[in-house]
Design a protein around this motif. Sequence first.
Motif, PDB file in Angstrom:
ATOM      1  N   ILE A 177     -14.303   9.189 -12.895  1.00 57.80           N
ATOM      2  CA  ILE A 177     -13.432   9.743 -12.189  1.00 57.80           C
ATOM      3  C   ILE A 177     -13.669   9.797 -10.731  1.00 57.80           C
ATOM      4  CG2 ILE A 177     -12.108  11.876 -12.291  1.00 57.80           C
ATOM      5  CD1 ILE A 177     -11.695   9.995 -14.586  1.00 57.80           C
ATOM      6  N   THR A 178     -14.992  10.139 -10.491  1.00 53.57           N
ATOM      7  CA  THR A 178     -15.165  10.614  -8.842  1.00 53.57           C
ATOM      8  C   THR A 178     -14.968   9.279  -8.336  1.00 53.57           C
ATOM      9  OG1 THR A 178     -17.541  10.464  -9.594  1.00 53.57           O
ATOM     10  CG2 THR A 178     -16.716  12.593  -9.220  1.00 53.57           C
ATOM     11  N   ASP A 179     -15.500   8.072  -8.970  1.00 55.69           N
ATOM     12  CA  ASP A 179     -15.270   6.827  -8.182  1.00 55.69           C
ATOM     13  C   ASP A 179     -13.883   6.696  -7.931  1.00 55.69           C
ATOM     14  OD1 ASP A 179     -17.994   6.104  -8.000  1.00 55.69           O
ATOM     15  OD2 ASP A 179     -18.134   5.107  -9.553  1.00 55.69           O
ATOM     16  N   GLN A 180     -12.935   6.713  -8.884  1.00 55.17           N
ATOM     17  CA  GLN A 180     -11.242   6.601  -8.736  1.00 55.17           C
ATOM     18  C   GLN A 180     -10.827   7.535  -7.628  1.00 55.17           C
ATOM     19  OE1 GLN A 180      -9.607   7.042 -12.498  1.00 55.17           O
ATOM     20  NE2 GLN A 180     -10.321   4.688 -13.203  1.00 55.17           N
ATOM     21  N   GLU A 181     -11.362   8.685  -7.568  1.00 55.48           N
ATOM     22  CA  GLU A 181     -10.974   9.582  -6.619  1.00 55.48           C
ATOM     23  C   GLU A 181     -11.183   9.421  -5.230  1.00 55.48           C
ATOM     24  OE1 GLU A 181     -12.013  13.274  -8.415  1.00 55.48           O
ATOM     25  OE2 GLU A 181     -10.359  13.693  -9.535  1.00 55.48           O
ATOM     26  N   LEU A 182     -12.301   8.732  -5.041  1.00 49.77           N
ATOM     27  CA  LEU A 182     -13.166   8.532  -3.942  1.00 49.77           C
ATOM     28  C   LEU A 182     -12.017   7.392  -3.273  1.00 49.77           C
ATOM     29  CD1 LEU A 182     -14.920   8.289  -1.398  1.00 49.77           C
ATOM     30  CD2 LEU A 182     -16.072   6.737  -2.783  1.00 49.77           C
ATOM     31  N   ALA A 183     -11.549   6.497  -4.280  1.00 49.42           N
ATOM     32  CA  ALA A 183     -10.920   5.327  -3.861  1.00 49.42           C
ATOM     33  C   ALA A 183      -9.548   5.839  -3.216  1.00 49.42           C
ATOM     34  CB  ALA A 183     -10.599   4.185  -4.743  1.00 49.42           C
ATOM     35  N   GLN A 184      -8.943   6.739  -3.955  1.00 50.69           N
ATOM     36  CA  GLN A 184      -7.393   7.303  -3.881  1.00 50.69           C
ATOM     37  C   GLN A 184      -7.534   7.890  -2.515  1.00 50.69           C
ATOM     38  OE1 GLN A 184      -5.924   9.237  -7.254  1.00 50.69           O
ATOM     39  NE2 GLN A 184      -6.449   7.512  -8.769  1.00 50.69           N
ATOM     40  N   LEU A 185      -8.296   8.714  -2.377  1.00 51.48           N
ATOM     41  CA  LEU A 185      -8.465   9.585  -1.139  1.00 51.48           C
ATOM     42  C   LEU A 185      -8.622   8.573   0.207  1.00 51.48           C
ATOM     43  CD1 LEU A 185      -8.320  12.535   0.200  1.00 51.48           C
ATOM     44  CD2 LEU A 185     -10.959  12.518   0.029  1.00 51.48           C
ATOM     45  N   GLY A 186      -9.576   7.661   0.026  1.00 49.21           N
ATOM     46  CA  GLY A 186      -9.718   6.806   1.155  1.00 49.21           C
ATOM     47  C   GLY A 186      -8.464   6.055   1.588  1.00 49.21           C
ATOM     48  N   ALA A 187      -7.628   5.732   0.405  1.00 53.64           N
ATOM     49  CA  ALA A 187      -6.589   4.937   0.734  1.00 53.64           C
ATOM     50  C   ALA A 187      -5.374   5.933   1.374  1.00 53.64           C
ATOM     51  CB  ALA A 187      -5.763   4.613  -0.457  1.00 53.64           C
ATOM     52  N   ARG A 188      -5.419   7.300   1.113  1.00 53.55           N
ATOM     53  CA  ARG A 188      -4.482   8.260   1.558  1.00 53.55           C
ATOM     54  C   ARG A 188      -4.874   8.157   3.082  1.00 53.55           C
ATOM     55  NH1 ARG A 188      -2.384  13.266  -1.845  1.00 53.55           N
ATOM     56  NH2 ARG A 188      -1.880  12.343  -3.805  1.00 53.55           N
ATOM     57  N   LEU A 189      -6.166   8.417   3.304  1.00 56.18           N
ATOM     58  CA  LEU A 189      -6.726   8.982   4.793  1.00 56.18           C
ATOM     59  C   LEU A 189      -6.400   7.620   5.881  1.00 56.18           C
ATOM     60  CD1 LEU A 189      -9.873  11.281   4.108  1.00 56.18           C
ATOM     61  CD2 LEU A 189      -7.392  11.664   4.657  1.00 56.18           C
ATOM     62  N   ALA A 190      -6.628   6.465   5.080  1.00 51.54           N
ATOM     63  CA  ALA A 190      -6.531   5.306   5.770  1.00 51.54           C
ATOM     64  C   ALA A 190      -5.478   5.117   6.837  1.00 51.54           C
ATOM     65  CB  ALA A 190      -6.504   4.067   5.058  1.00 51.54           C
ATOM     66  N   SER A 191      -4.371   5.884   6.535  1.00 57.26           N
ATOM     67  CA  SER A 191      -3.133   5.647   7.351  1.00 57.26           C
ATOM     68  C   SER A 191      -2.590   6.941   8.230  1.00 57.26           C
ATOM     69  CB  SER A 191      -1.767   5.528   6.203  1.00 57.26           C
ATOM     70  OG  SER A 191      -1.606   6.574   5.559  1.00 57.26           O
ATOM     71  N   VAL A 192      -3.629   7.772   8.352  1.00 56.34           N
ATOM     72  CA  VAL A 192      -3.658   9.084   8.837  1.00 56.34           C
ATOM     73  C   VAL A 192      -4.575   9.040  10.006  1.00 56.34           C
ATOM     74  CG1 VAL A 192      -3.647  11.396   8.900  1.00 56.34           C
ATOM     75  CG2 VAL A 192      -2.793  10.212   6.858  1.00 56.34           C
ATOM     76  N   THR A 193      -4.143   9.256  11.342  1.00 52.69           N
ATOM     77  CA  THR A 193      -5.214   9.096  12.272  1.00 52.69           C
ATOM     78  C   THR A 193      -5.573  10.600  13.077  1.00 52.69           C
ATOM     79  OG1 THR A 193      -3.155   8.821  13.913  1.00 52.69           O
ATOM     80  CG2 THR A 193      -4.417   6.811  12.929  1.00 52.69           C
ATOM     81  N   GLY A 194      -4.502  11.335  13.339  1.00 46.71           N
ATOM     82  CA  GLY A 194      -4.760  12.663  13.818  1.00 46.71           C
ATOM     83  C   GLY A 194      -5.716  13.608  12.982  1.00 46.71           C
ATOM     84  N   TYR A 195      -6.542  14.239  13.433  1.00 50.79           N
ATOM     85  CA  TYR A 195      -7.631  14.800  12.757  1.00 50.79           C
ATOM     86  C   TYR A 195      -6.934  16.055  11.836  1.00 50.79           C
ATOM     87  CZ  TYR A 195     -11.843  17.483  11.247  1.00 50.79           C
ATOM     88  OH  TYR A 195     -12.926  18.104  10.517  1.00 50.79           O
TER      89      TYR A 195
END
Length: 262
Positions: free
Chosen positions: A98-116
């Motif tokens: 589960i933690t591996d999957q959650e890491l991938a999902q969170l990374g995908a979300r943050l990839a399109s966000v630039t402002g801190y």
Amino acid sequence: MAKIENEHSFCQGLSFPSTIARLGEQSFSRSHMPRVSQEHEQEVRDRIVRAALQVFAERGFHRATMQDIVRASGLSVGAIYTYFKSKSELILAGCDLITDQELAQLGARLASVTGYRDRIAAAVGYWFDNLAVEQTDGGSGFLILQAWAEADTDPAIREMLVRRRRETVTSIVMILQEGVMRGELPAWLDVPSVAHAISALLDGMLIEAAEDGAAYRRADHERRILALIETLLAARVAAPPEPIAAAPARPYESARARRAAS
């Protein structure tokens, strides 16, 4: 207990990096196996783990049996024991998956966000989205609350929780360090301590959600997390604070001890 359809509730919260690399011992070398066979083995292993997560959600850790997991997976007893020798191994493998999957999902979300600040909002929002899935798909059963209750007596569950916390804190440290490097957070920030505190606060939101039941309001809980982070952001131009010395430990007489003595 209500059935939990989404397996992410097993390690609910911001749970992050781990690897699924512990395969059952075999009498031959896997390095020479064809790629298709390795992929098939991983598919079977994941199928077993997901079945175990479903059983743990329905029956709880202690009441669940390996036979329950055999039935839920649709595989043979021999197939299960080829990969996992015990329920404890399945608990740890489930958390890793589960933690591996959650890491991938969170990374995908943050990839399109630039402002801190937007990245902070996205990360916090992801945690509450995860909680919302458990509530809507899983009913009232918070499996992680069961894990906390049983950690004192089950070493495997305790190890799973330690991993979960370590991964959560590591991910928060990375986000806070990014803020320090960008100048959004003060350079004097005690990043490890603050990361542990935010991790504990997020788990506190999970407890509050369970306590509130139907009265739970995501917007209120999410605002409490963001309010704390806003305070940290506002401190970026402030001088380092004077450290607060911890009060010395003192004896404390609990009401339970008093009743037992009377």
